[in-house]
Write a protein that holds these residues in place. Structure first.
Motif, PDB file in Angstrom:
ATOM      1  N   ALA A 194       0.814  -1.218  -0.022  1.00  0.00           N
ATOM      2  CA  ALA A 194       0.053  -0.070   0.033  1.00  0.00           C
ATOM      3  C   ALA A 194       0.880   1.263  -0.049  1.00  0.00           C
ATOM      4  O   ALA A 194       1.852   1.579   0.591  1.00  0.00           O
ATOM      5  CB  ALA A 194      -0.931   0.076   1.190  1.00  0.00           C
ATOM      6  N   CYS A 195       0.587   2.249  -0.807  1.00  0.00           N
ATOM      7  CA  CYS A 195       1.470   3.519  -0.690  1.00  0.00           C
ATOM      8  C   CYS A 195       0.413   4.516   0.136  1.00  0.00           C
ATOM      9  O   CYS A 195       0.514   5.702  -0.491  1.00  0.00           O
ATOM     10  CB  CYS A 195       1.480   3.894  -2.248  1.00  0.00           C
ATOM     11  N   THR A 196       0.060   4.280   1.013  1.00  0.00           N
ATOM     12  CA  THR A 196      -0.532   5.152   1.856  1.00  0.00           C
ATOM     13  C   THR A 196      -0.543   4.759   3.435  1.00  0.00           C
ATOM     14  O   THR A 196       0.089   3.527   3.531  1.00  0.00           O
ATOM     15  CB  THR A 196      -2.271   5.467   1.486  1.00  0.00           C
ATOM     16  N   ASP A 197      -1.091   5.543   4.171  1.00  0.00           N
ATOM     17  CA  ASP A 197      -0.748   5.240   5.788  1.00  0.00           C
ATOM     18  C   ASP A 197      -1.539   3.912   5.976  1.00  0.00           C
ATOM     19  O   ASP A 197      -2.784   4.349   5.866  1.00  0.00           O
ATOM     20  CB  ASP A 197      -1.024   6.382   6.582  1.00  0.00           C
ATOM     21  N   THR A 198      -0.888   2.859   6.484  1.00  0.00           N
ATOM     22  CA  THR A 198      -1.796   1.694   6.858  1.00  0.00           C
ATOM     23  C   THR A 198      -1.972   1.497   8.355  1.00  0.00           C
ATOM     24  O   THR A 198      -2.271   0.450   8.873  1.00  0.00           O
ATOM     25  CB  THR A 198      -1.276   0.626   6.203  1.00  0.00           C
ATOM     26  N   SER A 199      -1.512   2.432   9.159  1.00  0.00           N
ATOM     27  CA  SER A 199      -1.710   2.369  10.561  1.00  0.00           C
ATOM     28  C   SER A 199      -3.263   1.921  11.259  1.00  0.00           C
ATOM     29  O   SER A 199      -3.320   1.439  11.941  1.00  0.00           O
ATOM     30  CB  SER A 199      -1.107   3.716  11.342  1.00  0.00           C
ATOM     31  N   LYS A 200      -4.321   2.609  10.453  1.00  0.00           N
ATOM     32  CA  LYS A 200      -5.489   2.230  10.788  1.00  0.00           C
ATOM     33  C   LYS A 200      -5.910   0.749  10.338  1.00  0.00           C
ATOM     34  O   LYS A 200      -6.474   0.142  11.430  1.00  0.00           O
ATOM     35  CB  LYS A 200      -6.457   3.180  10.140  1.00  0.00           C
ATOM     36  N   ASN A 201      -5.463   0.541   9.446  1.00  0.00           N
ATOM     37  CA  ASN A 201      -5.590  -1.020   9.110  1.00  0.00           C
ATOM     38  C   ASN A 201      -4.912  -1.848  10.038  1.00  0.00           C
ATOM     39  O   ASN A 201      -5.163  -2.874  10.299  1.00  0.00           O
ATOM     40  CB  ASN A 201      -5.113  -1.286   7.742  1.00  0.00           C
ATOM     41  N   GLU A 202      -3.445  -1.691  10.398  1.00  0.00           N
ATOM     42  CA  GLU A 202      -2.987  -2.366  11.103  1.00  0.00           C
ATOM     43  C   GLU A 202      -3.502  -2.574  12.735  1.00  0.00           C
ATOM     44  O   GLU A 202      -3.408  -3.509  13.390  1.00  0.00           O
ATOM     45  CB  GLU A 202      -1.586  -1.904  11.356  1.00  0.00           C
ATOM     46  N   ILE A 203      -4.006  -1.321  13.175  1.00  0.00           N
ATOM     47  CA  ILE A 203      -4.816  -1.195  14.261  1.00  0.00           C
ATOM     48  C   ILE A 203      -6.247  -2.138  14.288  1.00  0.00           C
ATOM     49  O   ILE A 203      -6.277  -3.036  15.178  1.00  0.00           O
ATOM     50  CB  ILE A 203      -5.346   0.229  14.758  1.00  0.00           C
ATOM     51  N   MET A 204      -6.748  -2.128  13.140  1.00  0.00           N
ATOM     52  CA  MET A 204      -7.806  -3.048  12.892  1.00  0.00           C
ATOM     53  C   MET A 204      -7.578  -4.462  12.917  1.00  0.00           C
ATOM     54  O   MET A 204      -8.217  -5.200  13.531  1.00  0.00           O
ATOM     55  CB  MET A 204      -8.720  -2.653  11.696  1.00  0.00           C
ATOM     56  N   VAL A 205      -6.361  -4.905  12.182  1.00  0.00           N
ATOM     57  CA  VAL A 205      -6.105  -6.139  12.113  1.00  0.00           C
ATOM     58  C   VAL A 205      -5.818  -6.780  13.766  1.00  0.00           C
ATOM     59  O   VAL A 205      -5.987  -7.836  14.000  1.00  0.00           O
ATOM     60  CB  VAL A 205      -4.779  -6.600  11.395  1.00  0.00           C
ATOM     61  N   PHE A 206      -5.208  -5.800  14.575  1.00  0.00           N
ATOM     62  CA  PHE A 206      -4.576  -6.115  15.812  1.00  0.00           C
ATOM     63  C   PHE A 206      -5.890  -6.263  16.704  1.00  0.00           C
ATOM     64  O   PHE A 206      -6.196  -7.108  17.460  1.00  0.00           O
ATOM     65  CB  PHE A 206      -3.875  -4.946  16.329  1.00  0.00           C
ATOM     66  N   THR A 207      -6.853  -5.478  16.512  1.00  0.00           N
ATOM     67  CA  THR A 207      -8.145  -5.404  17.126  1.00  0.00           C
ATOM     68  C   THR A 207      -8.835  -6.834  16.795  1.00  0.00           C
ATOM     69  O   THR A 207      -9.337  -7.283  17.736  1.00  0.00           O
ATOM     70  CB  THR A 207      -9.002  -4.227  16.826  1.00  0.00           C
ATOM     71  N   VAL A 208      -9.034  -7.025  15.874  1.00  0.00           N
ATOM     72  CA  VAL A 208      -9.562  -8.334  15.331  1.00  0.00           C
ATOM     73  C   VAL A 208      -8.901  -9.525  15.975  1.00  0.00           C
ATOM     74  O   VAL A 208      -9.723 -10.368  16.556  1.00  0.00           O
ATOM     75  CB  VAL A 208      -9.833  -8.543  13.790  1.00  0.00           C
TER      76      VAL A 208
END
Length: 322
Positions: A194-208
């Motif tokens: 991904a060529c954008t900030d993926t921090s939100k996605n990483e937080i989501m993966v961690f939360t799941v």
């Protein structure tokens, strides 16, 4: 979606494919790996289908525990089939490409099956808890309707959570190299493109992971704490042996599934290499599913008895025809 394209290290637009690097480093040894994985895959399919058919054909196995085992065997077939057939093809060809749509579909199926298995293993632990800790009310609590509801809940959680999570990931723009250093489309590797900030996605993966993967694991642990506590209070050694024997297969499957999954996704990055990551992922996606039916058939007297009766019945029927 905006994609970008494709030589390593270049920031161009990716059109419609990713390259799964996988085991390319093995060169000619890929053929040997192909033969090995083909045998394992066929054994996985045959073993899990055999478990399903044995349970369906033998009324003595029409109990809650085996109802959930049918779900688990079907799930394992889908889980390994989402990865292995394409891996086998890629071991034979030079161009190891996968379309972005194909990558998304693979991730949908793989993650749905993985999360559903976490929930289903917790349901199976609950079933053993009721059977051992509350045996007088077992048939009332674990009715046919309750079994369907529990299995349905496991599938619903797996499908709804992972469809949302995977859809969000594939809404990201991808740029730079389209090379995935893995043999299938997994979260960490795809997010790297991904060529954008993926921090939100990483937080989501961690939360799941915490809510829907570790929570079932904690429920399994709590169930077995209660089971062990109840079993140790039994005065009869034979009673304790029977209680533990009904749980041993499930415990081995839980240890195998969570053990390989935790090593795959929670291992420190400093101690990992691309090659070791591939081997560990191979254990999680291919070796675990082939061992589950073996564990349930070799460790379970009822399944072995049903297999023996089915074989004898088939032989007897064949002799009568001839």
């Amino acid at each position: 979606m905006t994609y970008s394209a494709s030589d390593p290290g270049e920031n161009q637009t990716i059109y419609d494919v990713f390259i799964l690097v996988g085991f390319s480093y093995l060169n000619k040894l890929q053929m040997l790996l192909f033969l090995l994985l083909l045998v394992i895959y066929l054994v996985t399919l045959i073993g899990n289908l055999l478990v399903i058919f044995l349970i369906k054909l033998n009324p003595s196995l029409h109990t809650p525990m085996y109802f959930f085992l049918v779900n688990l065997s079907f799930l394992e077939i889908c889980y390994t089939s989402s990865v292995v057939p394409q891996l086998l093809v890629h071991l034979l060809v030079e161009q190891k490409t996968i379309s972005i749509v194909g990558c998304a579909v693979q991730m949908y199926v793989f993650t749905i099956m993985g999360l559903t298995e976490c929930c289903l293993l917790a349901v199976m632990a609950y079933d053993r808890y009721i059977a051992i800790c509350n045996p007088l009310h077992y048939r009332t609590i674990m009715s046919g309707r309750m079994c369907v509801q529990l299995a349905g809940a496991a599938w619903t959680i797996g499908i709804s959570v992972e469809v949302a999570e995977t859809t969000w990931i594939f809404r990201l723009p991808f740029c730079g190299s389209n090379r995935i250093h893995h043999f299938f489309c997994d979260f960490p590797q795809v997010l790297k493109l991904a060529c954008t900030d993926t921090s939100k996605n990483e937080i989501m993966v961690f939360t799941v992971s915490v809510l829907f993967i570790m929570s079932p694991f904690l429920l399994i642990i709590l169930s077995y704490i209660c089971i062990i506590s109840t079993t140790l209070k039994l005065r009869s050694a034979e009673g304790r042996r029977k209680a533990f024997s009904t749980c041993s297969s499930h415990l081995m499957v839980v240890a195998l599934f969570y053990g390989t999954a935790l090593i795959t996704y929670l291992r420190p990055k400093s101690s990992s290499t691309p090659e070791s990551d591939l081997i560990i992922s191979l254990m999680n996606t291919i070796v675990a599913p082939v061992l589950n039916p073996i564990i349930y058939t070799l460790k379970n007297r009822e399944v072995k008895g049903a297999f023996r009766k089915t074989v004898e019945k088939s032989i007897s029927s064949y002799k009568q025809r001839n």
